[in-house]
Write an enzyme that holds these catalytic residues in place. Structure first.
Site, mmCIF file in Angstrom:
data_model
loop_
_atom_site.group_PDB
_atom_site.id
_atom_site.type_symbol
_atom_site.label_atom_id
_atom_site.label_comp_id
_atom_site.label_asym_id
_atom_site.label_seq_id
_atom_site.Cartn_x
_atom_site.Cartn_y
_atom_site.Cartn_z
ATOM 1 N N GLN A 175 5.818 -4.255 -6.789
ATOM 2 C CA GLN A 175 5.514 -3.001 -7.486
ATOM 3 C C GLN A 175 5.932 -1.820 -6.634
ATOM 4 O O GLN A 175 5.875 -0.676 -7.082
ATOM 5 C CB GLN A 175 4.011 -2.900 -7.748
ATOM 6 C CG GLN A 175 3.461 -4.011 -8.609
ATOM 7 C CD GLN A 175 1.940 -3.991 -8.613
ATOM 8 O OE1 GLN A 175 1.322 -3.298 -9.406
ATOM 9 N NE2 GLN A 175 1.347 -4.740 -7.712
ATOM 10 N N ALA A 235 -2.468 -7.163 5.602
ATOM 11 C CA ALA A 235 -1.303 -7.975 5.247
ATOM 12 C C ALA A 235 -0.492 -8.363 6.481
ATOM 13 O O ALA A 235 0.041 -9.473 6.556
ATOM 14 C CB ALA A 235 -0.421 -7.210 4.255
ATOM 15 N N ASN A 270 -5.523 -9.601 0.423
ATOM 16 C CA ASN A 270 -5.717 -8.152 0.231
ATOM 17 C C ASN A 270 -6.758 -7.642 1.227
ATOM 18 O O ASN A 270 -7.566 -8.419 1.743
ATOM 19 C CB ASN A 270 -6.195 -7.891 -1.205
ATOM 20 C CG ASN A 270 -5.795 -6.521 -1.727
ATOM 21 O OD1 ASN A 270 -4.802 -5.944 -1.284
ATOM 22 N ND2 ASN A 270 -6.559 -6.002 -2.660
ATOM 23 N N HIS A 275 8.830 -1.802 -10.721
ATOM 24 C CA HIS A 275 8.478 -0.405 -11.005
ATOM 25 C C HIS A 275 9.551 0.577 -10.562
ATOM 26 O O HIS A 275 9.265 1.758 -10.371
ATOM 27 C CB HIS A 275 7.139 -0.053 -10.342
ATOM 28 C CG HIS A 275 5.958 -0.676 -11.033
ATOM 29 N ND1 HIS A 275 4.712 -0.756 -10.454
ATOM 30 C CD2 HIS A 275 5.832 -1.249 -12.259
ATOM 31 C CE1 HIS A 275 3.873 -1.350 -11.296
ATOM 32 N NE2 HIS A 275 4.535 -1.674 -12.393
HETATM 33 P P1 NAD Z 1 -2.801 0.519 -4.854
HETATM 34 O O1 NAD Z 1 -2.645 1.677 -3.925
HETATM 35 O O2 NAD Z 1 -3.437 0.724 -6.155
HETATM 36 O O3 NAD Z 1 -3.636 -0.597 -4.094
HETATM 37 C C1 NAD Z 1 -3.357 -0.918 -2.767
HETATM 38 C C2 NAD Z 1 -4.116 -2.171 -2.428
HETATM 39 O O4 NAD Z 1 -3.691 -2.560 -1.132
HETATM 40 C C3 NAD Z 1 -5.631 -2.012 -2.397
HETATM 41 O O5 NAD Z 1 -6.217 -3.123 -3.060
HETATM 42 C C4 NAD Z 1 -5.962 -2.053 -0.900
HETATM 43 O O6 NAD Z 1 -7.186 -2.702 -0.641
HETATM 44 C C5 NAD Z 1 -4.825 -2.872 -0.356
HETATM 45 N N1 NAD Z 1 -4.470 -2.576 1.021
HETATM 46 C C6 NAD Z 1 -4.489 -1.391 1.682
HETATM 47 N N2 NAD Z 1 -4.056 -1.552 2.945
HETATM 48 C C7 NAD Z 1 -3.757 -2.869 3.088
HETATM 49 C C8 NAD Z 1 -3.280 -3.659 4.164
HETATM 50 N N3 NAD Z 1 -3.025 -3.133 5.355
HETATM 51 N N4 NAD Z 1 -3.101 -4.970 3.945
HETATM 52 C C9 NAD Z 1 -3.359 -5.542 2.741
HETATM 53 N N5 NAD Z 1 -3.822 -4.830 1.696
HETATM 54 C C10 NAD Z 1 -4.019 -3.517 1.870
HETATM 55 O O7 NAD Z 1 -1.381 -0.145 -4.969
HETATM 56 P P2 NAD Z 1 -0.730 -0.962 -6.119
HETATM 57 O O8 NAD Z 1 -1.693 -1.920 -6.710
HETATM 58 O O9 NAD Z 1 0.557 -1.467 -5.587
HETATM 59 O O10 NAD Z 1 -0.456 0.211 -7.174
HETATM 60 C C11 NAD Z 1 0.619 0.126 -7.889
HETATM 61 C C12 NAD Z 1 1.497 1.400 -7.930
HETATM 62 O O11 NAD Z 1 1.621 2.175 -6.743
HETATM 63 C C13 NAD Z 1 2.867 0.900 -8.159
HETATM 64 O O12 NAD Z 1 3.271 1.334 -9.406
HETATM 65 C C14 NAD Z 1 3.771 1.467 -7.084
HETATM 66 O O13 NAD Z 1 5.002 1.883 -7.617
HETATM 67 C C15 NAD Z 1 2.992 2.613 -6.543
HETATM 68 N N6 NAD Z 1 3.153 2.872 -5.104
HETATM 69 C C16 NAD Z 1 4.153 2.305 -4.355
HETATM 70 C C17 NAD Z 1 4.217 2.527 -2.980
HETATM 71 C C18 NAD Z 1 5.340 1.914 -2.186
HETATM 72 O O14 NAD Z 1 6.434 1.721 -2.704
HETATM 73 N N7 NAD Z 1 5.104 1.563 -0.895
HETATM 74 C C19 NAD Z 1 3.259 3.320 -2.360
HETATM 75 C C20 NAD Z 1 2.246 3.886 -3.147
HETATM 76 C C21 NAD Z 1 2.207 3.641 -4.508
#
Ligand code: NAD
Ligand code: ZN
Length: 232
Positions: free
Chosen positions: A91, A219, A201, A109
């Site tokens: 995602q 992670a 997670n 996405h």
């Molecule tokens: P989210 O932000 O909703 O959830 C993040 C999850 O990761 C949470 O459950 C949290 O507990 C967990 N988390 C946080 N730090 C962590 C770690 N160090 N190790 C393991 N888990 C950890 O993210 P989502 O569910 O991917 O939301 C989806 C939307 O966010 C997507 O549509 C995406 O495009 C967008 N998005 C993408 C990025 C990126 O490309 N890096 C960044 C921010 C948002």
């Protein structure tokens, strides 16, 4: 984890958190200080294109300052060494999976390093800032926008993903909150077709109870441990 051939891995913003990229629902439910509705919907793009384009320009520029973390590296190693079928569905809109060397990977996405023509639907690789009104190299219309799937838009590659889920022996979800559909429903699809299911997670996700097993932690630690065990 015996008799596993086909693996589908779903990754979310948590996978890239230890690389220094903020997650979606950070403090106060904001994404880098913005309400999700203001930067991640077709309405926002229509109403304030300058703001939306600038937001993704900043996210794209940030990619130059970050690097894959041990979780991306471990998944790339699993991709290289796993002899069965494997598909990483991310995602994330960053490019850290591919920079770590993953090949069997899809961006459902969209991608920061891509632009989408709102007129002809062409996708073009994009490295620099993308001001509103940029001309499409394919059709010439000044209609390029960030190639990001907004709320209410159809994610990419759903046919390939659904087929992989139907064939999966193991579905693993990593670093995603389980709040965004259809990705949040993949665990149910995989289970329905008989796959084992594992969640890695930091905190339990919204759909945690759907998983056969949940391991909580960062992670960067959990993913290399899991990959080592899979390849042992
Ligand atoms: P989210 O932000 O909703 O959830 C993040 C999850 O990761 C949470 O459950 C949290 O507990 C967990 N988390 C946080 N730090 C962590 C770690 N160090 N190790 C393991 N888990 C950890 O993210 P989502 O569910 O991917 O939301 C989806 C939307 O966010 C997507 O549509 C995406 O495009 C967008 N998005 C993408 C990025 C990126 O490309 N890096 C960044 C921010 C948002
Ligand atoms: Zn075009």
């Amino acid at each position: 984890m015996r008799d596993i051939q086909n693996i589908v891995i779903l990754t979310g913003a948590g996978l890239s958190a230890e690389s220094g990229i903020a997650t979606f629902r950070g403090p106060g439910g904001l994404w880098e200080g913005h309400r999700v509705e203001d930067v991640c919907t077709p309405e926002a793009l229509a109403h304030d294109p300058e703001l939306v384009h600038r937001f993704y320009d900043a996210r794209r520029a940030k990619l130059a300052e970050v690097a894959p973390n041990p979780a991306h590296v471990a998944l790339a190693r699993l991709d290289a060494e796993w002899s069965g079928q494997l598909l990483i569905v991310t995602q994330n809109v960053d490019d850290l999976h591919e920079r770590a060397g993953a090949n069997r990977m899809l961006h459902m996405h969209g991608e920061l390093k891509s632009a989408l023509c709102a007129a002809c639907g062409d996708n073009v690789e994009w490295e620099d800032n993308l001001p509103p009104g940029t001309q499409c190299p394919n059709c010439g219309t000044p209609a390029l926008r960030p190639d990001i799937v907004f709320f209410g838009e159809m994610p990419y590659h759903m046919d390939v993903i659904e087929a992989a889920l139907a064939d999966a022996d193991l579905f693993v979800s990593i670093g995603t909150s389980g709040a965004v559909y259809p990705a949040a429903g993949f665990v149910q699809t995989a289970r329905y077709h008989g796959a084992q299911t594992l969640e890695l997670n930091l905190d339990p996700s919204a759909g945690s109870h759907w998983f056969g097993e949940t391991r909580l932690g960062p992670a960067g630690t959990l993913v290399p441990e899991w990959v080592d065990a899979m390849l042992a």
